[in-house]
Design an enzyme around this catalytic site. Sequence first.
Site, PDB file in Angstrom:
ATOM      1  N   ASP A  68       0.772  14.914  -4.197  1.00  0.00           N
ATOM      2  CA  ASP A  68       1.709  13.858  -3.822  1.00  0.00           C
ATOM      3  C   ASP A  68       1.364  13.499  -2.378  1.00  0.00           C
ATOM      4  O   ASP A  68       1.483  14.347  -1.482  1.00  0.00           O
ATOM      5  CB  ASP A  68       3.151  14.380  -3.932  1.00  0.00           C
ATOM      6  CG  ASP A  68       4.175  13.298  -3.599  1.00  0.00           C
ATOM      7  OD1 ASP A  68       3.803  12.272  -2.984  1.00  0.00           O
ATOM      8  OD2 ASP A  68       5.346  13.486  -3.955  1.00  0.00           O
ATOM      9  N   TYR A 162       7.309  -4.037   0.483  1.00  0.00           N
ATOM     10  CA  TYR A 162       5.870  -3.860   0.234  1.00  0.00           C
ATOM     11  C   TYR A 162       5.042  -4.611   1.273  1.00  0.00           C
ATOM     12  O   TYR A 162       4.086  -4.061   1.844  1.00  0.00           O
ATOM     13  CB  TYR A 162       5.560  -4.368  -1.172  1.00  0.00           C
ATOM     14  CG  TYR A 162       4.102  -4.285  -1.566  1.00  0.00           C
ATOM     15  CD1 TYR A 162       3.520  -3.054  -1.876  1.00  0.00           C
ATOM     16  CD2 TYR A 162       3.306  -5.418  -1.638  1.00  0.00           C
ATOM     17  CE1 TYR A 162       2.185  -2.971  -2.246  1.00  0.00           C
ATOM     18  CE2 TYR A 162       1.973  -5.347  -2.010  1.00  0.00           C
ATOM     19  CZ  TYR A 162       1.418  -4.116  -2.309  1.00  0.00           C
ATOM     20  OH  TYR A 162       0.088  -4.030  -2.681  1.00  0.00           O
ATOM     21  N   LYS A 166       2.299  -3.122   3.882  1.00  0.00           N
ATOM     22  CA  LYS A 166       0.878  -3.490   3.880  1.00  0.00           C
ATOM     23  C   LYS A 166       0.486  -4.207   5.179  1.00  0.00           C
ATOM     24  O   LYS A 166      -0.649  -4.093   5.639  1.00  0.00           O
ATOM     25  CB  LYS A 166       0.547  -4.333   2.652  1.00  0.00           C
ATOM     26  CG  LYS A 166       0.673  -3.552   1.330  1.00  0.00           C
ATOM     27  CD  LYS A 166      -0.325  -2.396   1.243  1.00  0.00           C
ATOM     28  CE  LYS A 166      -0.278  -1.698  -0.109  1.00  0.00           C
ATOM     29  NZ  LYS A 166      -1.327  -0.675  -0.284  1.00  0.00           N
TER      30      LYS A 166
HETATM   31  P1  NAP Z   1      -1.429   1.788 -10.163  1.00  0.00           P
HETATM   32  O1  NAP Z   1      -2.092   1.174 -11.340  1.00  0.00           O
HETATM   33  O2  NAP Z   1       0.046   1.971 -10.174  1.00  0.00           O
HETATM   34  O3  NAP Z   1      -2.144   3.182  -9.827  1.00  0.00           O
HETATM   35  C1  NAP Z   1      -1.747   3.889  -8.671  1.00  0.00           C
HETATM   36  C2  NAP Z   1      -2.141   5.337  -8.774  1.00  0.00           C
HETATM   37  O4  NAP Z   1      -1.641   5.989  -7.577  1.00  0.00           O
HETATM   38  C3  NAP Z   1      -1.513   6.054  -9.955  1.00  0.00           C
HETATM   39  O5  NAP Z   1      -2.437   6.977 -10.520  1.00  0.00           O
HETATM   40  C4  NAP Z   1      -0.325   6.761  -9.323  1.00  0.00           C
HETATM   41  O6  NAP Z   1       0.064   7.937 -10.030  1.00  0.00           O
HETATM   42  C5  NAP Z   1      -0.895   7.132  -7.970  1.00  0.00           C
HETATM   43  N1  NAP Z   1       0.178   7.426  -7.029  1.00  0.00           N
HETATM   44  C6  NAP Z   1       1.341   6.729  -6.841  1.00  0.00           C
HETATM   45  N2  NAP Z   1       2.108   7.363  -5.953  1.00  0.00           N
HETATM   46  C7  NAP Z   1       1.425   8.467  -5.553  1.00  0.00           C
HETATM   47  C8  NAP Z   1       1.723   9.541  -4.661  1.00  0.00           C
HETATM   48  N3  NAP Z   1       2.890   9.621  -4.013  1.00  0.00           N
HETATM   49  N4  NAP Z   1       0.770  10.502  -4.487  1.00  0.00           N
HETATM   50  C9  NAP Z   1      -0.387  10.462  -5.168  1.00  0.00           C
HETATM   51  N5  NAP Z   1      -0.712   9.511  -6.047  1.00  0.00           N
HETATM   52  C10 NAP Z   1       0.194   8.513  -6.240  1.00  0.00           C
HETATM   53  O7  NAP Z   1      -1.718   0.938  -8.818  1.00  0.00           O
HETATM   54  P2  NAP Z   1      -2.863  -0.158  -8.507  1.00  0.00           P
HETATM   55  O8  NAP Z   1      -2.390  -1.475  -8.975  1.00  0.00           O
HETATM   56  O9  NAP Z   1      -4.184   0.354  -8.923  1.00  0.00           O
HETATM   57  O10 NAP Z   1      -2.767  -0.199  -6.909  1.00  0.00           O
HETATM   58  C11 NAP Z   1      -3.548   0.692  -6.105  1.00  0.00           C
HETATM   59  C12 NAP Z   1      -3.447   0.270  -4.647  1.00  0.00           C
HETATM   60  O11 NAP Z   1      -3.890  -1.087  -4.525  1.00  0.00           O
HETATM   61  C13 NAP Z   1      -2.026   0.304  -4.085  1.00  0.00           C
HETATM   62  O12 NAP Z   1      -2.074   0.702  -2.736  1.00  0.00           O
HETATM   63  C14 NAP Z   1      -1.583  -1.150  -4.180  1.00  0.00           C
HETATM   64  O13 NAP Z   1      -0.595  -1.484  -3.257  1.00  0.00           O
HETATM   65  C15 NAP Z   1      -2.895  -1.860  -3.878  1.00  0.00           C
HETATM   66  N6  NAP Z   1      -2.935  -3.235  -4.374  1.00  0.00           N
HETATM   67  C16 NAP Z   1      -2.836  -3.495  -5.703  1.00  0.00           C
HETATM   68  C17 NAP Z   1      -2.899  -4.815  -6.152  1.00  0.00           C
HETATM   69  C18 NAP Z   1      -2.818  -5.170  -7.614  1.00  0.00           C
HETATM   70  O14 NAP Z   1      -2.684  -6.372  -7.932  1.00  0.00           O
HETATM   71  N7  NAP Z   1      -2.931  -4.213  -8.526  1.00  0.00           N
HETATM   72  C19 NAP Z   1      -3.043  -5.845  -5.219  1.00  0.00           C
HETATM   73  C20 NAP Z   1      -3.131  -5.554  -3.869  1.00  0.00           C
HETATM   74  C21 NAP Z   1      -3.089  -4.234  -3.453  1.00  0.00           C
HETATM   75  P3  NAP Z   1       1.311   7.832 -11.075  1.00  0.00           P
HETATM   76  O15 NAP Z   1       0.933   6.784 -12.073  1.00  0.00           O
HETATM   77  O16 NAP Z   1       1.407   9.199 -11.640  1.00  0.00           O
HETATM   78  O17 NAP Z   1       2.508   7.409 -10.265  1.00  0.00           O
END
Ligand code: NAP
Length: 265
Positions: A68, A162, A166
């Site tokens: 975590d 958020y 960011k």
């Molecule tokens: P996602 O699909 O929700 O995957 C996030 C991963 O991080 C999951 O495996 C989650 O585990 C893990 N996680 C969450 N909280 C955690 C914690 N406290 N400790 C350790 N691991 C943790 O997210 P994503 O869309 O790939 O996004 C990844 C990053 O890119 C984030 O920082 C997000 O803000 C950024 N981002 C995403 C987008 C987008 O459109 N997807 C756009 C801009 C920026 P669990 O599933 O078990 O919670």
Amino acid sequence: MSHWGPYSLHDKSAVVTGGAMGIGLGIVKRLAEAGANVLIADLDYECALRETKDVVAGGGKVACMALDVTAADAGAQIVAAMVENFGGVDILVNNAGIYPQVPMLNMEPGVFDKVIQINLKSLAFISKAVGQKMVDQGRGGKIVNIASIDGLHPSMIGLAAYDASKGGVVMFTKNFALEMGQYGVNVNAIAPGGINTPGTAAPLAGSGMTQEQMDAMMDAFKARIPMGRMGEPDDIGKVAAFLASSGADYMTGEIVVVDGGMLQS
Ligand code: NAP
């Protein structure tokens, strides 16, 4: 010698937080392909193991740890696991993040705190611990923070916490780059646009919006992307692999926008 030239990550060791799925997993795959040893540090240990089976079967060097990122000793845990698995750490990708969509007028302080803690404070203190290890090793390093276009320009209602987190990642990246340049540690960030991931596919719990309203909002979002599509995790993985390589040796404090042109529209 590797045919990857300056983009080779052979003999490099990387850790990716939140690397079990989504953008993090896309990054893990590209780092491993470029030759790095990769540790996934994620809440979801089983998922990390399952999703990287093929990478490992194909010769990729991937290890997983349950973590975590908000744990007080998360940075120390990562450094210890990197030393144990790979003897040290050259690359840190701070990717773990959450994006609950809650209008500010409905926001509870606990939700706001959680967003800031996972997205910004944990990223900063993991950077501190791993950055110190990089300094002690004396061979430089690369830190890649996953910010968001929302840290530069708001995209939709409900992301005030958020966007604040960011925006904080953007300025943290720039200031930590100032501090770490003297040690040969590059600190850069990627600002992704809308990327198809398990997180973005999940229903927007707590948003107070109907399915119809959410669909309309997503359609309006996609219509603003000049390249005409949402991004995929691999779109971010490829850029992260570049920033982690010696191809980016003279870049630091930069925010690389990877959004299909959305911020131009
Ligand atoms: P996602 O699909 O929700 O995957 C996030 C991963 O991080 C999951 O495996 C989650 O585990 C893990 N996680 C969450 N909280 C955690 C914690 N406290 N400790 C350790 N691991 C943790 O997210 P994503 O869309 O790939 O996004 C990844 C990053 O890119 C984030 O920082 C997000 O803000 C950024 N981002 C995403 C987008 C987008 O459109 N997807 C756009 C801009 C920026 P669990 O599933 O078990 O919670």
